[in-house]
Design a protein around this motif. Structure first.
Motif, mmCIF file in Angstrom:
data_model
loop_
_atom_site.group_PDB
_atom_site.id
_atom_site.type_symbol
_atom_site.label_atom_id
_atom_site.label_comp_id
_atom_site.label_asym_id
_atom_site.label_seq_id
_atom_site.Cartn_x
_atom_site.Cartn_y
_atom_site.Cartn_z
ATOM 1 N N ARG A 34 7.127 7.954 3.541
ATOM 2 C CA ARG A 34 6.734 6.564 3.078
ATOM 3 C C ARG A 34 7.564 5.717 4.212
ATOM 4 N N VAL A 93 0.673 -1.241 0.098
ATOM 5 C CA VAL A 93 0.087 -0.006 0.069
ATOM 6 C C VAL A 93 0.778 1.297 0.085
ATOM 7 N N ASN A 109 -4.759 -0.426 -3.066
ATOM 8 C CA ASN A 109 -5.984 0.018 -2.500
ATOM 9 C C ASN A 109 -5.764 -0.307 -0.971
ATOM 10 N N GLN A 110 -5.950 0.413 -0.131
ATOM 11 C CA GLN A 110 -5.760 0.079 1.312
ATOM 12 C C GLN A 110 -6.649 -0.921 1.802
ATOM 13 N N ASN A 157 1.142 1.417 -3.916
ATOM 14 C CA ASN A 157 0.150 2.151 -4.029
ATOM 15 C C ASN A 157 -1.220 1.347 -4.320
ATOM 16 N N PRO A 163 -3.803 7.475 -0.481
ATOM 17 C CA PRO A 163 -2.349 7.035 -1.016
ATOM 18 C C PRO A 163 -1.523 8.508 -0.976
ATOM 19 N N HIS A 220 1.744 9.955 -3.099
ATOM 20 C CA HIS A 220 2.727 9.807 -4.086
ATOM 21 C C HIS A 220 3.742 11.065 -4.071
#
Length: 305
Positions: A184, A81, A87-88, A85, A301, A303
């Motif tokens: 992160r 995740v 979907n949690q 990335n 998410p 990025h």
């Protein structure tokens, strides 16, 4: 009076399973990560902890094995995740299903296993406290540890720079990134810590709370722990109180049965889950209050540019 002391003592023990898991999930969510895989992590950790104690007769090694199992599954979740990335919500559900299936398959050999005689713990001077003394004095050290952990999290989140950074990552990860913080890596550290605590909760359930292994023994406590974070509006002290509330509802069914209350056992077994639904329904009536307390980037998410 003795029966009520026993009920309170059992409530503390039952609530500890929920408290440890919910505090771990709280750390995740403060960093902006929703992990729906708590049930699966707790099941795998319960099996790892139980099997370790069966083979080593050392409960502390069992707790360590449970934490390691929870952290390992959390690391896999975090890789998917945070870096890939995914979907949690979907990834968390997949982790929960995987943990349930894998633990059922790998735990077949331990269904009939029995734990060796484990040491008894207690703090003698707590017995002198009026009313609550008998309930407090004979608890396992992890019961006291969960209380200290909740207090420590309050201090960490609201009194330290690291806690401020963690909350900033959960509120505005882009701003934290712009200030030079490794968003992160911070999120991964939070996910690992949360997974380890979920693992500790699972190991406690299998080694102390119900010292045995059967398929699905966590019995939905991972989902209740997840609901607890919302119920407590992401506050560690409220998480602890909520865990004891739900633990008390869980133990109430046994107390009512022992008192001769003539109700079908299925109705009594429904009490913890019914309480969870009622609480969530009441909370959902005020979405503005939830939004005011919820980390703003929860489930979103990140990025890096």
């Amino acid at each position: 009076m003795q029966s009520y002391a026993l009920l309170i003592g059992a409530t503390l023990s039952a609530g500890t399973v929920l408290a440890l898991a919910a505090l771990g999930l709280l750390i995740n969510e403060k960093a902006g990560i929703v992990n729906l895989g708590a049930e699966g992590m707790m099941l795998c950790a319960a099996l790892a902890g139980f099997a370790t104690v069966v083979h080593t007769a050392n409960p502390w090694l069992g707790f360590a094995a449970g934490m390691a199992a929870g952290a390992l599954l959390a690391a896999l979740f975090g890789l998917l995740v945070i870096w890939l990335n995914t979907n949690q919500y979907a990834t968390g559900l997949a982790l929960s299903l995987f943990g349930a299936g894998f633990s059922a398959f790998a735990g077949i050999a331990y269904v009939q296993a029995r734990l060796p005689e484990l040491p008894r713990y207690g703090i003698a001077w707590l017995a002198d406290i009026a009313l609550l003394g008998p309930a407090l004095s004979g608890q396992h050290p992890l019961v006291y540890l969960s209380m200290l952990l909740a207090a420590g999290l309050v201090w960490f989140l609201y009194r330290t720079r690291a806690g401020l950074v963690l909350r900033a990552v959960g509120q505005a990860p882009e701003s934290a990134h712009a200030l030079g913080y490794p968003v992160r890596r911070i999120r991964l550290a939070a996910v690992l810590a949360g997974g380890a605590l979920c693992g500790l909760a699972g190991a406690y359930a299998a080694i102390v709370y119900t010292p045995l292994w059967v398929e699905g023994m966590v019995a939905g406590r991972g989902w209740i722990a997840l609901a607890l974070t919302t119920f407590a509006t992401w506050r560690p002290a409220r998480v602890l109180l909520g865990a004891y509330l739900f633990g008390g509802v869980t133990m109430l069914q046994f107390h009512l049965q022992a008192s001769g209350v003539q109700l079908p056992s299925q109705w009594l077994s429904m009490l913890p889950y019914l309480a969870t639904i009622v609480v969530l329904a009441l909370i959902s009536r005020n979405p503005a209050w939830i939004r005011a307390n919820m980390p703003a980037a929860l489930g979103k998410p990140f990025h890096p540019g």
